[in-house]
Design a protein around this motif. Structure first.
Motif, mmCIF file in Angstrom:
data_model
loop_
_atom_site.group_PDB
_atom_site.id
_atom_site.type_symbol
_atom_site.label_atom_id
_atom_site.label_comp_id
_atom_site.label_asym_id
_atom_site.label_seq_id
_atom_site.Cartn_x
_atom_site.Cartn_y
_atom_site.Cartn_z
ATOM 1 N N VAL A 152 51.158 49.634 70.246
ATOM 2 C CA VAL A 152 51.035 48.182 70.394
ATOM 3 C C VAL A 152 49.972 47.632 69.453
ATOM 4 O O VAL A 152 50.236 46.762 68.618
ATOM 5 N N THR A 178 48.560 47.924 77.096
ATOM 6 C CA THR A 178 49.473 46.783 76.970
ATOM 7 C C THR A 178 48.986 45.536 77.695
ATOM 8 O O THR A 178 49.649 44.502 77.646
ATOM 9 N N THR A 188 50.827 40.625 79.397
ATOM 10 C CA THR A 188 51.263 41.899 78.834
ATOM 11 C C THR A 188 51.925 41.678 77.480
ATOM 12 O O THR A 188 52.688 40.728 77.299
ATOM 13 N N THR A 190 54.064 44.187 74.658
ATOM 14 C CA THR A 190 54.594 45.505 74.333
ATOM 15 C C THR A 190 55.287 45.442 72.977
ATOM 16 O O THR A 190 55.753 44.384 72.554
ATOM 17 N N ASP A 192 58.338 47.565 70.899
ATOM 18 C CA ASP A 192 59.379 48.583 70.948
ATOM 19 C C ASP A 192 59.917 48.827 69.555
ATOM 20 O O ASP A 192 60.170 47.882 68.795
#
Length: 285
Positions: A152, A178, A188, A190, A192
């Motif tokens: 992250v 996160t 939060t 994140t 990916d």
């Protein structure tokens, strides 16, 4: 001298070396004035810390230190400089926050509204989109950064968002991997990485957990939850944002071109990862 004393002295030496490198190279920043400005300084810090650790590894017998000691020295020296330059979350600042009186709901709502609107603006910012999509030295730097980072806080999308906020004097702090805090709001983020066929083709998706934006008139605003970079042959090729309409109750996938110009490509029922991936792949061909 015991191990603690040696670690303290060597970590302070590393801190001095990093500051020296920043003074010598800082004025040559090719990304000055862009959202990537701070990344150049972080690269100097990382490279200096790496070189210093290599020096310590080759001199372990001389200094009588272990691999664990070297890692601690690297962490302490780097963190000390980082805190001075970028971090507003020192113990003193945190103590001041803890000593504040009860925060009103209106203040919480304002913090929430500000960070959520700025994520939306980040997705369509003309400088940000140009940094990804233009054929320039900065875009090549971004491509190199993206290829080598998946965490992250190491991801280029996260770094750009944080730099984008910093230009507006808005800074948030990291609680854990996160979890983050902006003023009185915790949220939060994140990142990916979704590989498409081979390692040089992938999606990088920056996602927040924001819900409806509070407004004075009670009508929630459109909300950006996902920023998607489509990478082909290790170069960013397309940008997308997933925008939630609280009134209509659906999500729009918007394709973003240079200068932040965007167009709606489709509506999707939710912003779950598989739904976003399927929609992006369908409309990128």
């Amino acid at each position: 001298m015991n191990s603690i004393g040696k670690i303290k002295i060597l970590s302070e030496k590393l801190e001095d070396e990093i500051l020296k490198a920043l003074r010598e190279k800082g004025n040559d920043n090719p990304m000055k004035g862009t959202p990537l400005e701070s990344i150049y300084y972080l690269d100097i810090m990382n490279n200096t810390a790496k070189e210093f650790k290599n020096f310590l590894n080759s001199s372990k017998a001389k200094f009588d230190i272990t691999d664990k000691d070297i890692e601690e020295i690297g962490s302490k020296g780097y963190t000390a400089v980082y805190s001075k330059l970028f971090d507003d979350s020192s113990e003193e600042v945190e103590q001041k926050k803890d000593d504040l009186p009860i925060v009103s709901q209106a203040e919480l709502d304002e913090d929430e509204r500000k960070i959520k609107l700025m994520f939306y603006q980040f997705c369509f910012d003309d400088e940000v989109t140009e940094l990804f999509l233009e054929d320039s030295e900065n875009s090549r730097i971004i491509a190199q950064e993206m290829a080598g980072t998946t965490t992250v806080t190491g991801a280029i999308t996260y770094k750009l968002f944080k730099s984008f906020l910093k230009k507006s004097d808005v800074e948030f702090t990291e609680i854990d991997v996160t979890k983050f805090r902006f003023s009185n709001l915790e949220f939060t983020l994140t990142v990916d990485r979704v590989v498409i066929g081979s390692d040089d083709n992938y999606l990088e998706i920056l996602t927040n957990d924001f819900d409806d934006i509070p407004t004075d008139d009670g009508l929630p605003l459109a909300l950006a939850n996902n920023f998607v970079v489509y990478v082909e042959n290790f170069r960013p090729k397309f940008l997308y944002a997933v925008i939630r309409s609280p009134i209509l109750g659906n999500y729009a996938l918007r394709k973003i071109a240079e200068k932040g110009v965007s167009s709606n490509v489709t509506f999707i029922p939710n912003n779950e990862m598989n739904t976003i991936i399927d929609a992006v792949l369908e409309y990128s061909n």
